[in-house]
Design an enzyme around this catalytic site. Structure first.
Site, PDB file in Angstrom:
ATOM      1  N   HIS A   1      10.779   1.358  -4.682  1.00 29.72           N
ATOM      2  CA  HIS A   1      11.629   0.206  -5.039  1.00 29.72           C
ATOM      3  C   HIS A   1      12.439   0.512  -6.298  1.00 29.72           C
ATOM      4  CE1 HIS A   1       8.194  -1.808  -2.874  1.00 29.72           C
ATOM      5  NE2 HIS A   1       9.214  -2.310  -2.220  1.00 29.72           N
TER       6      HIS A   1
ATOM      7  N   LEU B   1       5.421   6.804  -0.630  1.00 27.76           N
ATOM      8  CA  LEU B   1       4.959   5.611  -1.342  1.00 27.76           C
ATOM      9  C   LEU B   1       5.079   4.392  -0.425  1.00 27.76           C
ATOM     10  CD1 LEU B   1       6.276   5.958  -4.992  1.00 27.76           C
ATOM     11  CD2 LEU B   1       4.233   6.888  -3.925  1.00 27.76           C
ATOM     12  N   SER B   2       4.059   3.556  -0.464  1.00 28.43           N
ATOM     13  CA  SER B   2       4.025   2.337   0.333  1.00 28.43           C
ATOM     14  C   SER B   2       3.126   1.347  -0.385  1.00 28.43           C
ATOM     15  CB  SER B   2       3.446   2.625   1.722  1.00 28.43           C
ATOM     16  OG  SER B   2       3.026   1.417   2.337  1.00 28.43           O
ATOM     17  N   SER B   3       3.505   0.072  -0.298  1.00 33.65           N
ATOM     18  CA  SER B   3       2.661  -0.961  -0.923  1.00 33.65           C
ATOM     19  C   SER B   3       1.275  -0.968  -0.292  1.00 33.65           C
ATOM     20  CB  SER B   3       3.316  -2.330  -0.755  1.00 33.65           C
ATOM     21  OG  SER B   3       4.627  -2.279  -1.257  1.00 33.65           O
ATOM     22  N   ARG B   4       1.175  -0.459   0.927  1.00 34.66           N
ATOM     23  CA  ARG B   4      -0.119  -0.474   1.618  1.00 34.66           C
ATOM     24  C   ARG B   4      -1.039   0.675   1.184  1.00 34.66           C
ATOM     25  NH1 ARG B   4       3.395  -2.504   5.599  1.00 34.66           N
ATOM     26  NH2 ARG B   4       2.673  -4.488   6.464  1.00 34.66           N
TER      27      ARG B   4
ATOM     28  N   VAL C   1      10.637   8.039  -1.365  1.00 32.41           N
ATOM     29  CA  VAL C   1      10.003   8.580  -2.580  1.00 32.41           C
ATOM     30  C   VAL C   1       8.544   8.879  -2.234  1.00 32.41           C
ATOM     31  CG1 VAL C   1       9.386   8.103  -4.983  1.00 32.41           C
ATOM     32  CG2 VAL C   1      11.569   7.269  -4.058  1.00 32.41           C
TER      33      VAL C   1
ATOM     34  N   GLN D   1      13.781  -0.053  10.407  1.00 30.95           N
ATOM     35  CA  GLN D   1      14.270  -1.292   9.791  1.00 30.95           C
ATOM     36  C   GLN D   1      15.735  -1.113   9.382  1.00 30.95           C
ATOM     37  OE1 GLN D   1      12.097  -3.964   6.922  1.00 30.95           O
ATOM     38  NE2 GLN D   1      13.068  -2.641   5.431  1.00 30.95           N
TER      39      GLN D   1
ATOM     40  N   LYS E   1      12.021   5.229   4.219  1.00 32.38           N
ATOM     41  CA  LYS E   1      10.677   5.184   4.799  1.00 32.38           C
ATOM     42  C   LYS E   1      10.617   4.194   5.960  1.00 32.38           C
ATOM     43  CE  LYS E   1       6.917   3.478   4.474  1.00 32.38           C
ATOM     44  NZ  LYS E   1       6.135   2.390   4.031  1.00 32.38           N
ATOM     45  N   ASP E   2      11.289   3.053   5.795  1.00 32.26           N
ATOM     46  CA  ASP E   2      11.365   2.081   6.888  1.00 32.26           C
ATOM     47  C   ASP E   2      12.643   2.355   7.682  1.00 32.26           C
ATOM     48  OD1 ASP E   2       9.004   0.402   6.256  1.00 32.26           O
ATOM     49  OD2 ASP E   2      10.086   0.151   4.384  1.00 32.26           O
TER      50      ASP E   2
END
Ligand code: PAF
Length: 254
Positions: A29, A174-177, A166, A143, A139-140
């Site tokens: 982000h 990197l992922s929030s999950r 990233v 989307q 990454k998405d």
């Protein structure tokens, strides 16, 4: 940085860059905020965990949330306005208009209704904020591809910018999950980026990635077309966590 919770309180002018997020902000982000900051006069970030795009209630309930930390991150990256609406603000009583997206394949098949929820919330955000540019991560990838098609099909007056994924130094995207992975699961997850990267050089990248996933069971391995780039994308489940990733096959991310 101004934190705004209600749509009528948003007063935005200039050449506007929007970074839609669901919070749990990480360096991926941050890269989007920095690009928006470098390219636009006014940077707006949204922080909204969109219930409409979760196909599983358990995933929605477990989604990491920390508004205070996210606000500090956004402010440090030069975001001018942080839009933090409630679910009632975005989906008031009587809400009943949705953006339906056709033929989304891979992620769309694996998560029924997901892209309808993503497209609807993003079109709402585009209409509310009126950005000239909106920023999304590679990454998405699907989307980004879906949103580019929505913008083209509905003649929306903005550009979808896509920024490279990233990664941690060992290659995990990197992922929030990622915070949900145990140390052992995280180690096993590395097979995903490694398989994709190695397979991208092969004549049949889909078969090559499947063969190199080191015991991880893929939900899908597919080629995603972003318009200016083709990507090799896959999703795997590790324990209760679902991870997606992709690598460039040809073209350029923009
Ligand atoms: O990528 C995300 O975090 C979400 O799908 C988005 C674009 C913010 C829409 O809710």
């Amino acid at each position: 940085m101004k934190v705004v919770r209600h749509i009528p309180d948003l007063h935005i002018s200039g050449y506007v860059g929007l970074v839609p997020t669901m919070g749990a902000l990480h360096d991926g982000h941050r890269a989007l905020f920095r690009a928006a900051r470098a390219e636009c006069e006014t940077v707006v970030a949204s922080l909204f965990v969109n219930p409409a795009q979760f196909d599983q209630q358990s995933d929605l309930a477990a989604y990491p949330r920390d508004e205070e930390r996210d606000a500090a991150t956004a402010e440090a990256e030069g975001v001018d306005v942080l839009f933090v609406p409630s679910a009632e603000e975005m989906y008031p009583r009587g809400f009943g208009t949705w953006i339906g997206v056709a033929d989304t394949g891979a992620e769309g098949d694996a998560r029924p209704g997901h892209f309808r929820g993503v497209a609807t919330i993003c079109v709402k955000l585009f209409n509310i904020v009126r950005p000239q540019r909106a920023y999304f991560g590679q990454k998405d990838a699907q989307q980004a591809a879906v949103l580019r098609r929505v913008v083209r099909d509905l003649n929306l007056p903005l550009q979808i910018r896509v920024l490279p994924t990233v990664r941690d130094p060992d290659g995990l995207a990197l992922s929030s999950r990622n915070v949900r992975l145990s140390a052992d699961e995280r180690a096993r997850a590395l097979a995903l980026p490694r398989a994709l990267l190695a397979a991208a050089r092969e004549a049949d990248p889909i078969a090559a990635a499947r063969a190199q996933l080191n015991g991880l069971e893929p939900e899908y391995v597919e080629v995603v077309d972003l318009g200016d780039a083709r990507l090799l994308a896959a999703a795997v489940r590790i324990g209760t966590t679902r991870l997606i990733d992709n690598v460039l096959l040809e073209g350029e991310i923009s």
